[in-house]
Scaffold this motif. Structure first.
Motif: not given
Length: 146
Positions: A63, A66-67, A69-70, A118-119, A122, A125-126, A129
Motif C-alpha cells: 500500500q 503504491t502511494k 509510485w503514484w 505505478a499501475i 497497484t 496491491y489490489g 488485498s
C-alpha cells in the motif's frame, strides 16, 4: 507461511525502471512497426522485474509502495506536460526554454515508465488485498482459520 524479503536495492529497481523507460522510448505509439515488438518486450521485462521486487512484500508495504509510485509518476508527468503541452504563456515560456526532441523523448519515457510501474504495483496491491499474494496465507490456510 509468511515470508519477508529484505528491502529492494535501489540500483536494481532503477535498472528495471530504466528498461521500462527504454521500451517506452522505443515505442512509436499505436502505429505498428518493427519497433513495436522490441518495445513491448522491454516494457514487459522491466515491469516483470519491478513486480518481482515487490511481489513478496506485506500488504501494508505494498500500500505504501503504491502511494509512492503514484507520487513519483505524477511528479514525473508535470515536467513532461509543461514541455509538451503548455496551456499558459508562462508554461509556454518554460517549455520553449527547455524544448527539444531529445528532452521531450526523455521526459516522455520517464513519465511513461513511472506510470506503468505505478499501475503494476497497484495491480499487485489490489491482488494482495483480495488474498492472492505470494507472501500471504494460502486459500487453504484462510479457510482453516475461519
Amino acid at each position: 507461511m509468511n515470508r519477508t524479503l529484505a528491502r529492494v536495492s535501489p540500483p536494481t529497481l532503477v535498472v528495471f525502471v530504466a528498461v521500462v523507460a527504454a521500451g517506452v522510448a522505443v515505442n512509436d505509439g499505436f502505429a505498428f512497426s518493427l519497433r513495436t515488438a522490441p518495445a513491448i518486450l522491454l516494457m514487459a521485462a522491466g515491469l516483470a522485474g519491478v513486480a518481482s521486487q515487490a511481489g513478496e512484500r506485506s500488504l501494508d508495504s505494498l500500500q505504501l509502495a503504491t502511494k509512492r509510485w503514484w507520487l513519483l509518476a505524477v511528479a514525473a508527468f508535470i515536467p513532461y506536460a509543461l514541455v509538451t503541452a503548455p496551456a499558459t504563456e508562462s508554461a509556454t515560456a518554460v517549455g520553449d526554454a527547455v524544448a527539444g526532441p531529445m528532452l521531450a523523448t526523455t521526459l516522455e519515457a520517464v513519465a511513461g515508465a513511472l506510470v506503468l510501474c505505478a499501475i503494476a504495483i497497484t495491480v499487485l496491491y489490489g491482488l494482495a488485498s483480495y488474498g492472492i499474494h505470494p507472501g500471504g496465507p494460502s486459500p487453504e490456510e484462510r479457510v482453516l482459520r475461519e
